[in-house]
Design an enzyme around this catalytic site. Structure first.
Site, PDB file in Angstrom:
ATOM      1  N   LYS A 196       0.862  -1.190   0.000  1.00 50.57           N
ATOM      2  CA  LYS A 196       0.000   0.000   0.000  1.00 50.57           C
ATOM      3  C   LYS A 196       0.894   1.234   0.000  1.00 50.57           C
ATOM      4  CE  LYS A 196      -3.530   2.410   2.653  1.00 50.57           C
ATOM      5  NZ  LYS A 196      -4.469   2.353   3.770  1.00 50.57           N
ATOM      6  N   LYS A 249      -2.187  -1.547  -3.840  1.00 53.56           N
ATOM      7  CA  LYS A 249      -3.048  -0.364  -3.779  1.00 53.56           C
ATOM      8  C   LYS A 249      -2.215   0.900  -3.849  1.00 53.56           C
ATOM      9  CE  LYS A 249      -5.993   1.965  -0.534  1.00 53.56           C
ATOM     10  NZ  LYS A 249      -6.456   2.055   0.806  1.00 53.56           N
TER      11      LYS A 249
END
Ligand code: PBG
Length: 326
Positions: A196, A249
């Site tokens: 992330k 992400k």
């Protein structure tokens, strides 16, 4: 190998049936997860300004919404909570009557077969808006871990099917797995937001979830966007700690990361088509500058082609409708 004129790559592009026959990547409603925002209170339905078509619902208003999601053959929702009360330790995150705990029960009552995934992160619940406990102006990794474990456990107790830690503390998958196992939740899978990045594409989400950091930013715990080898180490760490599904992400600016992770690990891979990616398409479509349907289908297909098995997207309901009428 044949060459022109024996070789003519246009032969297989002549008609839609031919193109369908040789199509390499298929997008399906069954691959999608629909993220939803739940706000504490009653009879609340608030549209998010920077995410047209996305709303915050209070738990009592969720049942008709999730029935629609299930009818569209989308297998899962991902829940984010916006609590009434925020404090230094994010205590509303692990309260048995917290907003997410209420939401899980409401959804499981209304549509038992719909998978409920919960985001495990403190940023929506802390007064300072950071994803962990702040000590001397920095987020303390090891002091945060027990709270994340408590939060995940409380989601499982309320009936969550899957938990998804998104805080980027080191060791969180391990403590979440241990806490679940000790309390008889060995069967609950973990989707870890493994790679992330500290991304500007989360802007609209932070408005929606009221989770803007009150000082500084998240670069001391989320990944530095230029790095990809480090993403492989993050994924390896989370797999070693017990992650069942891994996530990259954001998605669109990180397609190379998705591909590298897909090639290196034989684990189910999810990609998060985040709020800023959604907002850009919506804004251009509203002005008539882009064909929303075509752009969204092309984008999500690209995310699958890059290697994702699962896509988390705010477009999920529209995509399912478009795929049905294709
Ligand atoms: C919580 C969390 C964030 C997102 C998902 N979980 C925001 C952040 O890290 O600041 C972003 C999702 C999106 O932009 O759609 N930590």
């Amino acid at each position: 190998m044949a060459i022109f004129p024996q070789l003519r790559l246009r032969r297989l592009r002549q008609s839609e049936p031919l193109r369908a026959l040789v199509r390499e990547t298929q997008l399906e409603a069954g691959d999608l997860i629909y993220p939803m925002f739940v706000v504490e209170g009653r009879k609340l339905k608030q549209e998010i300004t920077s995410m047209p078509g996305v709303f915050r619902y209070s738990p009592d208003l969720l049942p008709p919404e999730v029935k629609e999601v299930a009818n569209l053959k989308i297998p899962a929702v991902l829940l984010f909570g916006i609590p009434e009360h925020k404090d230094e330790t994010g205590s509303s995150a692990y309260h048995p009557q917290g907003v997410i705990q209420q939401a899980i029960r409401a959804i499981k009552d209304a549509v038992p077969e719909l998978l409920v995934i919960t985001d495990v992160c403190l940023c929506e619940y802390t007064s300072h808006g950071h994803c962990g406990i702040v000590v001397n102006g920095t987020v303390d990794n090891d002091k945060t871990l027990p709270l994340l474990a408590k939060m995940a456990l409380s989601h499982a107790e309320a009936g969550a099917d899957i938990v998804a830690p998104s805080d980027m503390m080191d060791g969180r998958v391990k403590v979440v797995r241990e806490a679940l196992d000790q309390q008889g939740y060995q069967h609950i899978p973990i989707i870890s937001y493994a790679a992330k990045y500290a991304s500007a594409f989360y802007g609209p989400f932070r408005e929606a979830a009221e989770s803007i950091p009150q000082f500084g930013d998240r670069r001391a715990y989320q990944m530095d966007p230029p790095n990809v080898r480090e993403a492989l180490r993050e994924v390896a760490e989370d797999i070693a700690e017990g992650a069942d599904i891994i996530m990259v992400k954001p998605a669109l600016a990180y397609l190379d990361v998705i591909r590298r992770v897909r090639d290196a690990f034989d684990y189910p891979l999810a990609a998060y088509n985040v709020s800023g990616e959604y907002a850009m398409v919506k804004a251009a479509a509203q002005r008539g500058w882009l064909d929303e349907k075509k752009v969204v289908l092309e984008t999500l297909t690209a995310i699958k082609r890059a290697g994702a098995d699962i896509i988390l997207t705010y477009h999920a309901k529209d995509v399912s409708r478009w795929l049905e009428t294709r």
